[in-house]
Scaffold this active site. Structure first.
Site, PDB file in Angstrom:
ATOM      1  CG  HIS A 199       5.887  13.105 -25.614  1.00 47.44           C
ATOM      2  ND1 HIS A 199       4.569  13.370 -25.899  1.00 47.44           N
ATOM      3  CD2 HIS A 199       6.253  13.994 -24.661  1.00 47.44           C
ATOM      4  CE1 HIS A 199       4.146  14.361 -25.135  1.00 47.44           C
ATOM      5  NE2 HIS A 199       5.153  14.766 -24.371  1.00 47.44           N
ATOM      6  CG  HIS A 219       2.029  18.414 -24.630  1.00 50.85           C
ATOM      7  ND1 HIS A 219       3.013  19.370 -24.683  1.00 50.85           N
ATOM      8  CD2 HIS A 219       2.598  17.326 -24.067  1.00 50.85           C
ATOM      9  CE1 HIS A 219       4.126  18.885 -24.158  1.00 50.85           C
ATOM     10  NE2 HIS A 219       3.893  17.640 -23.773  1.00 50.85           N
ATOM     11  CE  LYS A 231      -0.655  13.872 -14.736  1.00 53.95           C
ATOM     12  NZ  LYS A 231      -0.903  14.358 -16.094  1.00 53.95           N
ATOM     13  CD  GLU A 287      -4.316  16.801 -16.054  1.00 57.83           C
ATOM     14  OE1 GLU A 287      -3.862  17.274 -17.083  1.00 57.83           O
ATOM     15  OE2 GLU A 287      -3.744  15.932 -15.365  1.00 57.83           O
ATOM     16  CE  LYS A 318       5.086  18.124 -14.585  1.00 61.02           C
ATOM     17  NZ  LYS A 318       4.924  17.041 -15.504  1.00 61.02           N
ATOM     18  CD  GLU A 342       7.729  17.799 -22.966  1.00 58.81           C
ATOM     19  OE1 GLU A 342       7.055  18.823 -22.686  1.00 58.81           O
ATOM     20  OE2 GLU A 342       7.203  16.738 -23.380  1.00 58.81           O
ATOM     21  CG  ASN A 359      -2.186  20.074 -21.635  1.00 53.83           C
ATOM     22  OD1 ASN A 359      -1.409  19.157 -21.382  1.00 53.83           O
ATOM     23  ND2 ASN A 359      -3.389  20.150 -21.087  1.00 53.83           N
ATOM     24  NE  ARG A 377      -3.988  -2.046   2.031  1.00 56.04           N
ATOM     25  CZ  ARG A 377      -3.931  -3.085   2.831  1.00 56.04           C
ATOM     26  NH1 ARG A 377      -3.012  -3.124   3.779  1.00 56.04           N
ATOM     27  NH2 ARG A 377      -4.774  -4.079   2.705  1.00 56.04           N
ATOM     28  NE  ARG A 394      -0.336  18.177 -13.744  1.00 60.62           N
ATOM     29  CZ  ARG A 394       0.273  17.415 -12.879  1.00 60.62           C
ATOM     30  NH1 ARG A 394       0.134  17.630 -11.606  1.00 60.62           N
ATOM     31  NH2 ARG A 394       1.041  16.416 -13.268  1.00 60.62           N
ATOM     32  CG  HIS A 396      -0.984  14.002 -26.534  1.00 59.07           C
ATOM     33  ND1 HIS A 396      -1.566  14.825 -25.595  1.00 59.07           N
ATOM     34  CD2 HIS A 396       0.165  13.553 -25.979  1.00 59.07           C
ATOM     35  CE1 HIS A 396      -0.792  14.861 -24.512  1.00 59.07           C
ATOM     36  NE2 HIS A 396       0.249  14.102 -24.719  1.00 59.07           N
TER      37      HIS A 396
HETATM   38 ZN    ZN Z   1       5.302  16.288 -22.965  1.00 63.10          ZN
END
Ligand code: ZN
Ligand code: ADP
Length: 344
Positions: free
Chosen positions: A251, A235, A139, A224, A214, A181, A232, A117, A228, A239
């Site tokens: 990416h 992005h 994440k 999110e 960041k 980035e 993007n 856990r 945040r 994507h």
């Molecule tokens: Zn990225």
């Protein structure tokens, strides 16, 4: 020489340190031996053979080595890592040190989040992308047969250690992925950072300055929302390009193309000044980032953007640069406008 900053994640009520320096990992691990009963390093084969061979002789430290590449963000690898943790007898007072790029960070971070856990772990990002982006923000996760990152958790490390030694043998292509980035971070926060980035992308200050962008944003809101979304930039299109290219385009490379095309949209809509639009294109160029890409299937390309989970109404949403380094706007752009501008 090293620099450390504190990262406060209000939503989690916890904080941890982000440190960047050169050849600092070994010392940090030695110190950790006083605090933790057992330490296990999780890494991939490439990083292991390039940098971690001498941990072989350290009997206090176990190692779990997985295959490099996106395929490792799988249930099988997660299961393998968890079973290795048990085999080594990791307990709640043990430490997992995750040494790798985004892939290892995601799958091993996820393993740390669910093992008993949740067990303490460190992120030791080894790619430029991971140092300034993916290791920050908590994440973790894996892909399922239905798509990328469909299983995962928000789980913060106890420390992030960006050791510049890992950049010495990082392939040029991976450096460029990071630069895309990092340029995005300049566009969001401060265009003054760009000069330093161009001059010495792998320097302590370039990494720290970019990571800070960041960190500041995820500190505000880890789950999110508002700011945040600024991350993007480039992005929405990136994507779609990754999918359109069947993931042949990496990416970071897709992000460079995305920054360029989204600037074009911004300019086409009259949202960004001509000189600022040109500044963005010149920036990509100065960083040596390639932006040539021919969309293979325009219809499905548009569909990918509509299907992006961030859209409430199936109208593509973009984080568009309005003033570089100063103002980003998150807005919907109609399919008509996108089509007109990109085909002009
Ligand atoms: Zn990225
Ligand atoms: P990211 O998602 O951060 O781009 P990945 O985890 O997919 O990174 O790693 C990209 C590739 O680079 C992998 O093959 C990995 O083994 C390799 N790699 C990661 N870090 C280094 C490094 N410091 N030096 C050389 N190769 C590395």
């Amino acid at each position: 020489m090293k620099k450390t900053i504190k990262v406060r994640h209000r939503n989690f009520g916890s904080s941890y340190k982000y440190t960047v320096g050169r050849d600092i990992l070994r010392n940090e691990i030695s110190k950790a031996k006083n605090k933790y009963r057992k330490i296990v390093i999780v890494t991939d084969e490439t990083i292991d053979s390039l940098y971690l061979n001498d941990f072989e002789n350290d009997f206090e430290i176990a190692k779990v080595v997985i295959k490099p590449g996106e395929q490792s963000k799988s249930f099988q690898t997660l299961e393998y890592i968890l079973n290795e943790f048990s085999r080594f007898g990791l307990k709640r007072n043990s430490l997992v040190v995750v040494v790798g790029g985004g892939v290892v960070g995601d799958v091993a971070g996820f393993a740390a989040s669910v093992y008993m856990r949740g067990i303490d772990f460190w992120q030791v990002p080894t790619t430029l992308v991971a140092m300034v982006d993916s290791a920050i923000g908590g994440k973790t996760g894996i892909n399922t047969e239905y798509g990328k990152n469909l299983a995962g958790a928000f789980y913060n490390p106890k420390k992030i250690i960006s050791d510049l030694i890992f950049l010495d043998k990082l392939p040029e292509k991976e450096v460029k992925n990071g630069l895309a980035e990092m340029f995005k971070h300049c566009l969001i926060a401060d265009k003054k950072l760009l000069d330093g980035l161009i001059e010495n992308p792998k320097s302590l200050d370039s990494v720290l300055n970019s990571a800070k962008v960041k960190i500041k944003i995820v500190e505000k809101d880890v789950l999110e929302k508002k700011e945040r979304k600024y991350l993007n930039v480039g992005h929405t299109i990136a994507h779609a390009i990754e999918k359109d290219s069947n993931f042949e385009i990496a990416h970071g490379q897709a992000v460079a193309i995305g920054i360029m095309l989204e600037a074009q949209i911004s300019y086409g809509l009259g949202l960004v000044k001509k000189s600022d639009y040109e500044y963005i294109l010149a920036g990509l160029n100065k960083l040596g980032l390639e932006t040539d890409y021919t969309i293979r299937n325009f219809e499905s390309f548009i569909e990918f953007m509509r299907a992006d989970k961030k859209n409430a109404e199936a109208v593509p949403t973009f984080a568009l640069v309005i003033v570089p380094g100063k103002k980003i706007a998150v807005l919907e752009v109609s399919i008509d406008n996108i089509t007109k501008i990109l085909n002009a």
